[in-house]
Scaffold this motif. Sequence first.
Motif, PDB file in Angstrom:
ATOM      1  N   LEU A  62       0.816  -1.217   0.000  1.00  0.00           N
ATOM      2  CA  LEU A  62       0.000   0.000   0.000  1.00  0.00           C
ATOM      3  C   LEU A  62       0.854   1.275   0.000  1.00  0.00           C
ATOM      4  N   PRO A  63       1.856   1.393   0.882  1.00  0.00           N
ATOM      5  CA  PRO A  63       2.696   2.598   0.841  1.00  0.00           C
ATOM      6  C   PRO A  63       3.452   2.760  -0.476  1.00  0.00           C
ATOM      7  N   CYS A  64       3.973   1.666  -1.036  1.00  0.00           N
ATOM      8  CA  CYS A  64       4.730   1.763  -2.282  1.00  0.00           C
ATOM      9  C   CYS A  64       3.828   2.145  -3.452  1.00  0.00           C
ATOM     10  N   SER A  65       2.640   1.578  -3.508  1.00  0.00           N
ATOM     11  CA  SER A  65       1.705   1.920  -4.579  1.00  0.00           C
ATOM     12  C   SER A  65       1.244   3.372  -4.459  1.00  0.00           C
ATOM     13  N   TYR A  66       0.979   3.791  -3.233  1.00  0.00           N
ATOM     14  CA  TYR A  66       0.564   5.186  -3.000  1.00  0.00           C
ATOM     15  C   TYR A  66       1.685   6.139  -3.400  1.00  0.00           C
ATOM     16  N   LEU A  67       2.926   5.805  -3.032  1.00  0.00           N
ATOM     17  CA  LEU A  67       4.068   6.653  -3.380  1.00  0.00           C
ATOM     18  C   LEU A  67       4.255   6.720  -4.889  1.00  0.00           C
ATOM     19  N   ALA A  68       4.093   5.586  -5.566  1.00  0.00           N
ATOM     20  CA  ALA A  68       4.216   5.568  -7.025  1.00  0.00           C
ATOM     21  C   ALA A  68       3.161   6.463  -7.670  1.00  0.00           C
ATOM     22  N   ALA A  69       1.935   6.397  -7.152  1.00  0.00           N
ATOM     23  CA  ALA A  69       0.860   7.233  -7.691  1.00  0.00           C
ATOM     24  C   ALA A  69       1.139   8.716  -7.441  1.00  0.00           C
ATOM     25  N   LYS A  70       1.613   9.034  -6.259  1.00  0.00           N
ATOM     26  CA  LYS A  70       1.899  10.429  -5.918  1.00  0.00           C
ATOM     27  C   LYS A  70       3.003  10.999  -6.795  1.00  0.00           C
ATOM     28  N   HIS A  71       4.071  10.240  -6.984  1.00  0.00           N
ATOM     29  CA  HIS A  71       5.185  10.698  -7.820  1.00  0.00           C
ATOM     30  C   HIS A  71       4.744  10.847  -9.276  1.00  0.00           C
ATOM     31  N   ALA A  72       3.925   9.939  -9.762  1.00  0.00           N
ATOM     32  CA  ALA A  72       3.435  10.023 -11.140  1.00  0.00           C
ATOM     33  C   ALA A  72       2.589  11.281 -11.332  1.00  0.00           C
ATOM     34  N   THR A  73       1.768  11.589 -10.335  1.00  0.00           N
ATOM     35  CA  THR A  73       0.926  12.779 -10.425  1.00  0.00           C
ATOM     36  C   THR A  73       1.776  14.049 -10.403  1.00  0.00           C
ATOM     37  N   ARG A  75       4.709  14.475 -11.439  1.00  0.00           N
ATOM     38  CA  ARG A  75       5.474  14.600 -12.680  1.00  0.00           C
ATOM     39  C   ARG A  75       4.592  14.531 -13.914  1.00  0.00           C
ATOM     40  N   GLN A  76       3.264  14.459 -13.696  1.00  0.00           N
ATOM     41  CA  GLN A  76       2.320  14.336 -14.808  1.00  0.00           C
ATOM     42  C   GLN A  76       2.716  13.166 -15.718  1.00  0.00           C
ATOM     43  N   PHE A  77       3.065  12.060 -15.070  1.00  0.00           N
ATOM     44  CA  PHE A  77       3.506  10.862 -15.777  1.00  0.00           C
ATOM     45  C   PHE A  77       2.381   9.839 -15.792  1.00  0.00           C
ATOM     46  N   GLY A  78       2.291   9.081 -16.863  1.00  0.00           N
ATOM     47  CA  GLY A  78       1.326   8.000 -16.924  1.00  0.00           C
ATOM     48  C   GLY A  78       0.240   8.238 -17.955  1.00  0.00           C
ATOM     49  N   LEU A  79      -0.390   7.154 -18.364  1.00  0.00           N
ATOM     50  CA  LEU A  79      -1.374   7.170 -19.431  1.00  0.00           C
ATOM     51  C   LEU A  79      -2.502   8.171 -19.183  1.00  0.00           C
ATOM     52  N   LEU A  80      -3.017   8.203 -17.971  1.00  0.00           N
ATOM     53  CA  LEU A  80      -4.161   9.074 -17.685  1.00  0.00           C
ATOM     54  C   LEU A  80      -3.788  10.548 -17.754  1.00  0.00           C
ATOM     55  N   HIS A  81      -2.566  10.882 -17.403  1.00  0.00           N
ATOM     56  CA  HIS A  81      -2.114  12.272 -17.494  1.00  0.00           C
ATOM     57  C   HIS A  81      -1.851  12.663 -18.944  1.00  0.00           C
ATOM     58  N   TRP A  82      -1.267  11.749 -19.697  1.00  0.00           N
ATOM     59  CA  TRP A  82      -0.979  12.033 -21.100  1.00  0.00           C
ATOM     60  C   TRP A  82      -2.279  12.183 -21.901  1.00  0.00           C
ATOM     61  N   ALA A  83      -3.315  11.463 -21.491  1.00  0.00           N
ATOM     62  CA  ALA A  83      -4.605  11.544 -22.184  1.00  0.00           C
ATOM     63  C   ALA A  83      -5.375  12.813 -21.821  1.00  0.00           C
ATOM     64  N   ARG A  84      -4.882  13.527 -20.804  1.00  0.00           N
ATOM     65  CA  ARG A  84      -5.509  14.782 -20.354  1.00  0.00           C
ATOM     66  C   ARG A  84      -7.008  14.602 -20.051  1.00  0.00           C
ATOM     67  N   LEU A  85      -7.301  13.547 -19.296  1.00  0.00           N
ATOM     68  CA  LEU A  85      -8.683  13.289 -18.901  1.00  0.00           C
ATOM     69  C   LEU A  85      -9.099  14.217 -17.770  1.00  0.00           C
ATOM     70  N   PRO A  86     -10.383  14.529 -17.676  1.00  0.00           N
ATOM     71  CA  PRO A  86     -10.854  15.274 -16.502  1.00  0.00           C
ATOM     72  C   PRO A  86     -10.706  14.419 -15.254  1.00  0.00           C
ATOM     73  N   LYS A  87     -10.860  15.030 -14.089  1.00  0.00           N
ATOM     74  CA  LYS A  87     -10.636  14.318 -12.837  1.00  0.00           C
ATOM     75  C   LYS A  87     -11.533  13.088 -12.715  1.00  0.00           C
ATOM     76  N   TRP A  88     -12.810  13.250 -13.047  1.00  0.00           N
ATOM     77  CA  TRP A  88     -13.725  12.106 -12.923  1.00  0.00           C
ATOM     78  C   TRP A  88     -13.352  11.002 -13.914  1.00  0.00           C
ATOM     79  N   GLY A  89     -12.848  11.394 -15.093  1.00  0.00           N
ATOM     80  CA  GLY A  89     -12.427  10.415 -16.077  1.00  0.00           C
ATOM     81  C   GLY A  89     -11.209   9.640 -15.619  1.00  0.00           C
ATOM     82  N   LYS A  90     -10.287  10.325 -14.923  1.00  0.00           N
ATOM     83  CA  LYS A  90      -9.098   9.659 -14.408  1.00  0.00           C
ATOM     84  C   LYS A  90      -9.476   8.607 -13.373  1.00  0.00           C
ATOM     85  N   TYR A  91     -10.480   8.911 -12.555  1.00  0.00           N
ATOM     86  CA  TYR A  91     -10.870   7.967 -11.513  1.00  0.00           C
ATOM     87  C   TYR A  91     -11.562   6.736 -12.109  1.00  0.00           C
TER      88      TYR A  91
END
Length: 288
Positions: A62-73, A75-91
């Motif tokens: 849980l801590p490692c997955s949370y940290l990975a998600a936080k760092h990706a956010t 740095r705007q890294f990852g598929l959902l950020h590159w797709a520029r989805l709205p917040k509800w779409g990302k979820y």
Amino acid sequence: MKIRFPYFDYLGMPLLGAAAVIFFVVESKRQLRQRTRSKVDRLKENTSVAAVALPALRFLLLPCSYLAAKHATERQFGLLHWARLPKWGKYIAGFLLLDYSNYLWHVLLHKSNLLWRFHNVHHIDMDLDLSTAWRFHVGENIASVPYRSTAVALIGVPAPLVLFYEVIFEGCTAFHHSNMRLPFNLERGLCRFIVTPRMHGIHHSIVAKETNSNYSVIFSWWDRLHKTLQLHVTQDEIVIGVPAYRDPKEQTPLKLFTMPFKKQRAWRLPDGTVPERKEQYPLHRLCP
């Protein structure tokens, strides 16, 4: 690294506990498959395995997955950020993609000889019920950390979604491992969308082609997508477990812990025969 997650610990965990109590009571009163071993003996074995494995989920995965998600956010890294989805779409997309990544992880657990050594501890349980849902070798849980953390980062999952998904993931795991006999028509409808006890019971069969099916965790449509769905076996015909491990004396906590480090046996019964089943129904028909 963040360790404390108040919403997960003080809201998510009590909800999971309440669901577990409900599943435990219902499976005791409405049994789907007949037991082959003492429930008390299996509870001792499975809780012993879980007592070692679950802390790895809470304090490492849980801590490692949370940290990975936080760092990706950040740095705007990852598929959902590159797709520029709205917040509800990302979820929404993030939840679906997380579940798909866990379908792929489950397939890998079965296809990799190394990972199977650890996952086999889960499968050699000779009955299937709620306690099996937490019977995972600590080595498997540790091995899942780099995979699931990487998946979180590549998808670009919002950090809060990691915690929410884990609660639903654990709840669904408890649900479909339970030995609850749901009304048949209800379950036939449910399994079009989510994994159910009858569907997952087939995955724990001693017949190899049935074990190598129904890998989904929450949504059943990943099996439909990859043609790994099988719903054609009646529950009374299923023998739970792994054919080469049919001796209850091999189910002690110590032997379960050391099993991955020993030579793995071929997929056959002690008498040398390989369990098979003639197909009687369409593969995608849920049977009672």
